[in-house]
Design a protein around this motif. Structure first.
Motif, short mmCIF file in Angstrom:
data_model
loop_
_atom_site.label_atom_id
_atom_site.label_comp_id
_atom_site.label_asym_id
_atom_site.label_seq_id
_atom_site.Cartn_x
_atom_site.Cartn_y
_atom_site.Cartn_z
N ALA A 218 0.84 -1.20 0.00
CA ALA A 218 0.00 0.00 0.00
C ALA A 218 0.88 1.25 0.00
O ALA A 218 0.60 2.22 -0.72
CB ALA A 218 -0.92 -0.01 1.21
N LYS A 219 1.94 1.25 0.79
CA LYS A 219 2.87 2.38 0.83
C LYS A 219 3.54 2.56 -0.52
O LYS A 219 3.70 3.68 -1.02
CB LYS A 219 3.91 2.13 1.92
N LEU A 220 3.93 1.47 -1.14
CA LEU A 220 4.59 1.50 -2.44
C LEU A 220 3.68 2.06 -3.52
O LEU A 220 4.08 2.92 -4.32
CB LEU A 220 5.05 0.08 -2.80
N MET A 221 2.43 1.59 -3.55
CA MET A 221 1.47 2.07 -4.54
C MET A 221 1.18 3.56 -4.35
O MET A 221 1.04 4.30 -5.33
CB MET A 221 0.18 1.26 -4.44
N LYS A 222 1.10 3.99 -3.11
CA LYS A 222 0.83 5.40 -2.83
C LYS A 222 1.97 6.28 -3.33
O LYS A 222 1.75 7.34 -3.92
CB LYS A 222 0.61 5.60 -1.33
N LYS A 223 3.21 5.84 -3.10
CA LYS A 223 4.36 6.63 -3.53
C LYS A 223 4.47 6.66 -5.05
O LYS A 223 4.80 7.70 -5.63
CB LYS A 223 5.65 6.08 -2.92
N GLN A 224 4.21 5.53 -5.71
CA GLN A 224 4.34 5.45 -7.16
C GLN A 224 3.11 5.94 -7.90
O GLN A 224 3.15 6.17 -9.12
CB GLN A 224 4.65 4.01 -7.57
N CYS A 225 1.98 6.05 -7.19
CA CYS A 225 0.71 6.51 -7.79
C CYS A 225 0.23 5.61 -8.92
O CYS A 225 -0.42 6.08 -9.87
CB CYS A 225 0.85 7.96 -8.29
N ARG A 226 0.56 4.34 -8.83
CA ARG A 226 0.12 3.39 -9.85
C ARG A 226 0.47 1.98 -9.40
O ARG A 226 1.07 1.78 -8.34
CB ARG A 226 0.80 3.66 -11.19
N VAL A 227 0.08 1.01 -10.22
CA VAL A 227 0.47 -0.38 -9.97
C VAL A 227 1.37 -0.82 -11.12
O VAL A 227 1.36 -0.22 -12.19
CB VAL A 227 -0.77 -1.31 -9.87
N PRO A 228 2.17 -1.86 -10.92
CA PRO A 228 3.07 -2.32 -11.99
C PRO A 228 2.34 -3.22 -12.99
O PRO A 228 1.19 -3.60 -12.78
CB PRO A 228 4.12 -3.12 -11.21
N ARG A 229 3.04 -3.55 -14.04
CA ARG A 229 2.53 -4.54 -14.99
C ARG A 229 2.76 -5.94 -14.45
O ARG A 229 1.90 -6.83 -14.59
CB ARG A 229 3.24 -4.38 -16.34
N VAL A 230 3.93 -6.14 -13.82
CA VAL A 230 4.30 -7.44 -13.27
C VAL A 230 4.87 -7.23 -11.87
O VAL A 230 5.65 -6.30 -11.64
CB VAL A 230 5.36 -8.15 -14.15
N LEU A 231 4.49 -8.11 -10.96
CA LEU A 231 5.02 -8.11 -9.60
C LEU A 231 5.82 -9.41 -9.42
O LEU A 231 5.30 -10.49 -9.63
CB LEU A 231 3.88 -8.05 -8.59
N VAL A 232 7.09 -9.26 -9.04
CA VAL A 232 7.96 -10.42 -8.87
C VAL A 232 8.35 -10.53 -7.40
O VAL A 232 8.85 -9.55 -6.81
CB VAL A 232 9.24 -10.30 -9.73
N THR A 233 8.12 -11.69 -6.80
CA THR A 233 8.49 -11.93 -5.41
C THR A 233 9.14 -13.30 -5.28
O THR A 233 9.13 -14.11 -6.21
CB THR A 233 7.26 -11.87 -4.48
N ASP A 234 9.67 -13.57 -4.09
CA ASP A 234 10.14 -14.92 -3.80
C ASP A 234 8.93 -15.76 -3.37
O ASP A 234 7.79 -15.36 -3.56
CB ASP A 234 11.25 -14.89 -2.74
#
Length: 240
Positions: free
Chosen positions: A123-139
């Protein structure tokens, strides 16, 4: 680069050149405040390590924010990862997001590694970037799944340990600095330092292994010029 820096040094006895140089030394190299004090003394600048601490605490976040504002728009593939760090002897977790080019998007120090912590970071990340990514990569950490489904359901989620080297590699400078500092005093101080460190340190770490010597020198000259600009230091004339 704009019309000039907005950093104010009102009330500070030393000029911008000295303050910005001290802050650069501390965030760029694994140095203690007393070691920065010694390096300044070698240049004839008499200042206490406590004053250096105050400068870094006051101006580090401001310089970092100025660098972040001048970075290109982040890529559309976000790599998320979390590692444990020691804060005053207690295990905490450092959450980090980088794009496909290795640029740090955000960091967050939290006490847990569960789904609630993952949701808070996303949520913090989305707020700072003002958008969502195309792809989310995690472990393979299971905490990401519920957070992804709730906050980024429309985003493709790739969960595989081998795919997330970009985020894992981004932790390495932090690990080096953590060892040099011995430990962080509190979660708040860790968050404040690492947020500034994650912007200032990479600025002076271009991918040297991918550059010729002349290209590296040219790139560093450009980066130092930007640093002089955002910190309010008059850049030295370029040699002809």
């Amino acid at each position: 680069m704009g019309t000039g820096a907005t950093v104010s040094y009102k009330g500070f006895r030393f000029p911008a050149e000295v303050i910005s140089h001290a802050v650069w030394l501390y965030f760029r190299f694994p140095l203690a405040f007393r070691e920065v004090e010694e390096l300044l003394l070698a240049r004839g600048i008499i200042v206490s390590h406590e004053t250096v601490r105050q400068w870094c605490d006051r101006f580090g976040p401001e310089y970092a924010a100025a660098l972040r504002r001048r970075r290109p728009r982040a890529g559309d593939k976000w790599h998320l990862d979390e590692v444990f760090i020691k804060v005053n002897g207690v295990r905490q977790y450092l959450w980090r997001a980088v794009d496909q080019d290795g640029h740090v998007l955000d960091i967050l120090v939290q006490s847990r590694r569960d789904a609630k912590a993952a949701k808070r970071f996303m949520a913090k990340l989305m707020k700072k970037q003002c958008r969502v990514p195309r792809v989310l990569v995690t472990d393979k950490c299971r905490s990401y799944g519920p957070a992804h489904r709730e906050l980024m359901r429309s985003v493709e989620h790739r969960s595989h340990r081998g795919l997330n080297n970009r985020a894992e590699n981004s932790h390495q400078p932090t690990r080096q600095r953590e060892r040099a500092m011995k430990y962080f005093r509190s979660p708040r101080s860790a968050q404040k330092f690492l947020a500034a460190f994650s912007q200032i340190s990479p600025h002076f770490r271009p991918r040297r292994h991918m550059m010729t010597a002349s290209a590296y020198r040219a790139e560093m000259t450009t980066r130092f010029a930007l640093w002089d600009h955002i910190t309010g230091v008059t850049a030295l004339p370029t040699a002809s």
